[in-house]
Design a protein around this motif. Structure first.
Motif, PDB file in Angstrom:
ATOM      1  N   GLU A   1       0.863  -1.143   0.145  1.00 47.32           N
ATOM      2  CA  GLU A   1       0.005  -0.152  -0.148  1.00 47.32           C
ATOM      3  C   GLU A   1       0.947   1.386  -0.010  1.00 47.32           C
ATOM      4  OE1 GLU A   1      -3.107   0.313  -0.500  1.00 47.32           O
ATOM      5  OE2 GLU A   1      -3.999  -1.507   0.017  1.00 47.32           O
ATOM      6  N   PHE A   2       0.393   2.217  -0.795  1.00 42.75           N
ATOM      7  CA  PHE A   2       1.017   3.527  -0.691  1.00 42.75           C
ATOM      8  C   PHE A   2       0.844   4.240   0.703  1.00 42.75           C
ATOM      9  CE2 PHE A   2       1.328   2.832  -5.162  1.00 42.75           C
ATOM     10  CZ  PHE A   2       2.256   3.464  -5.750  1.00 42.75           C
ATOM     11  N   GLN A   3       1.845   4.840   1.215  1.00 40.80           N
ATOM     12  CA  GLN A   3       1.606   5.639   2.247  1.00 40.80           C
ATOM     13  C   GLN A   3       1.257   6.745   2.014  1.00 40.80           C
ATOM     14  OE1 GLN A   3       2.538   4.198   5.726  1.00 40.80           O
ATOM     15  NE2 GLN A   3       2.617   2.449   4.126  1.00 40.80           N
ATOM     16  N   ASN A   4       0.484   7.645   3.017  1.00 41.62           N
ATOM     17  CA  ASN A   4      -0.087   8.670   2.822  1.00 41.62           C
ATOM     18  C   ASN A   4       0.850   9.892   2.296  1.00 41.62           C
ATOM     19  OD1 ASN A   4      -2.693   7.767   3.526  1.00 41.62           O
ATOM     20  ND2 ASN A   4      -2.498   8.329   5.690  1.00 41.62           N
ATOM     21  N   ARG A   5       1.839   9.956   2.843  1.00 43.21           N
ATOM     22  CA  ARG A   5       2.925  10.895   2.633  1.00 43.21           C
ATOM     23  C   ARG A   5       3.255  10.953   1.140  1.00 43.21           C
ATOM     24  NH1 ARG A   5       7.228  13.808   6.521  1.00 43.21           N
ATOM     25  NH2 ARG A   5       5.071  14.109   7.513  1.00 43.21           N
ATOM     26  N   ALA A   6       3.659   9.509   0.497  1.00 42.62           N
ATOM     27  CA  ALA A   6       3.893   9.532  -0.635  1.00 42.62           C
ATOM     28  C   ALA A   6       2.650   9.691  -1.645  1.00 42.62           C
ATOM     29  CB  ALA A   6       4.183   8.082  -0.936  1.00 42.62           C
ATOM     30  N   ILE A   7       1.569   9.737  -1.263  1.00 43.09           N
ATOM     31  CA  ILE A   7       0.377   9.974  -1.957  1.00 43.09           C
ATOM     32  C   ILE A   7       0.329  11.523  -2.216  1.00 43.09           C
ATOM     33  CG2 ILE A   7      -2.270  10.118  -2.031  1.00 43.09           C
ATOM     34  CD1 ILE A   7      -2.153   7.069  -1.094  1.00 43.09           C
ATOM     35  N   MET A   8       0.572  12.125  -1.030  1.00 46.16           N
ATOM     36  CA  MET A   8       0.508  13.586  -0.934  1.00 46.16           C
ATOM     37  C   MET A   8       1.321  14.032  -1.992  1.00 46.16           C
ATOM     38  SD  MET A   8       1.676  16.202   2.329  1.00 46.16           S
ATOM     39  CE  MET A   8       3.453  15.731   2.022  1.00 46.16           C
ATOM     40  N   TYR A   9       2.757  13.526  -2.031  1.00 45.44           N
ATOM     41  CA  TYR A   9       3.801  14.236  -2.909  1.00 45.44           C
ATOM     42  C   TYR A   9       3.504  13.925  -4.386  1.00 45.44           C
ATOM     43  CZ  TYR A   9       6.633  16.100   1.080  1.00 45.44           C
ATOM     44  OH  TYR A   9       7.054  16.726   2.039  1.00 45.44           O
TER      45      TYR A   9
END
Length: 281
Positions: free
Chosen positions: A184-192
């Motif tokens: 799963e993609f982490q939230n911070r990765a999704i943010m950037y």
């Protein structure tokens, strides 16, 4: 390094304001705190680099490099009109750009998956990025739609996210980021990745608006014929049998089209030919 850090912080603040004002993609993110990390510095570097870019293809390369920070070797960008069900180019829109494996691109269009891709359906209803796993596990997703994810995984796209990029008059662009491993993609990765996709989208739109007349590449009748069958999902061997020429000759014509279209793959060249109206399915 300190100058780069301050540049990253200031640009993150500026971009976060534009995101909130124009698209409301990330209203609750605390960018000054996030900018202390390595990802924020990489993002600031990405913004600095794109300021000196004048071509969409170069911008796509920079975004591809940035996505590697999050273990995403595969990215894809495409636009849809308000009535389009599938990711087919619209005249006047920025070119579709992707670096997916050629075999998966060919299978995707040959099977007509662009007409039933569930990420497209969800992107029309969502403003923020979403994980592919959310779509796969949604009870409303059909078995045919899940098959797209299952087959993509066999070609190396094992997990991913989609970023909807909504525009005026029902226009929609979608940026996909894919990883070669399950997780799963982490939230911070999704943010950037979401912010990078938005920045890319705005820059590409600016390039398109700055070109009042876009020069349409000239293809020979044989090149048009070969790229048309390519767009229909046919292999070089199949095209050779249909047209009555050798596989090497087919490849020669397709490579010429790729060069004229400034495309990195035969599928991208076919998509651009459709966009320019050179061929029609």
């Amino acid at each position: 390094m300190e100058r780069l850090r301050m540049t990253a912080v200031s640009q993150l603040r500026g971009l976060s304001t534009r995101v909130s004002d124009q698209f409301s993609l990330a209203p609750a993110m605390h960018f000054p705190e996030a900018a202390k990390g390595a990802f924020a510095l990489e993002f600031g570097r990405f913004l600095d680099q794109t300021d000196r870019v004048a071509k969409s293809e170069h911008l796509f390369d920079l975004l591809s490099d940035f996505a590697l920070n999050f273990d995403c070797p595969w990215i894809a960008y495409g636009s849809l009109g308000p009535d389009q069900k599938g990711l087919k180019p619209v005249r006047g829109d920025p070119a579709v750009m992707l670096n997916y494996p050629d075999e998966w691109q060919e299978r995707y269009f040959e099977r007509g998956y662009h007409r039933i891709d569930p990420t497209i359906k969800r992107s029309r209803r969502r403003a923020e990025a979403f994980r592919w796993s959310e779509v796969y596990n949604d009870e409303s997703t059909t078995e045919d739609e899940r098959r797209i994810f299952d087959e993509a995984a066999t070609f190396g796209l094992r997990s991913g996210i989609s970023v909807p990029l909504h525009g005026p008059c029902g226009r929609l662009a979608i940026m996909n980021f894919a990883q070669a491993w399950d997780g799963e993609f982490q939230n911070r990765a999704i943010m950037y990745l979401q912010l990078a996709a938005l920045h890319f989208h705005l820059r590409v739109g600016k390039f398109a608006n700055s070109r009042s007349i876009e020069e349409i590449p000239k293809l020979s009748p044989r090149e048009k014929e070969c790229i048309l069958w390519t767009a229909k999902g046919k292999s070089s061997w199949e095209i050779g049998k249909i047209v009555g020429i050798s596989v090497n000759t087919v490849n020669f014509h397709v490579k010429n089209v790729m060069r004229k279209m400034d495309a990195v793959s035969r599928t991208t060249a076919a998509i651009k030919a459709l966009k320019f109206g050179i061929i029609e399915l």
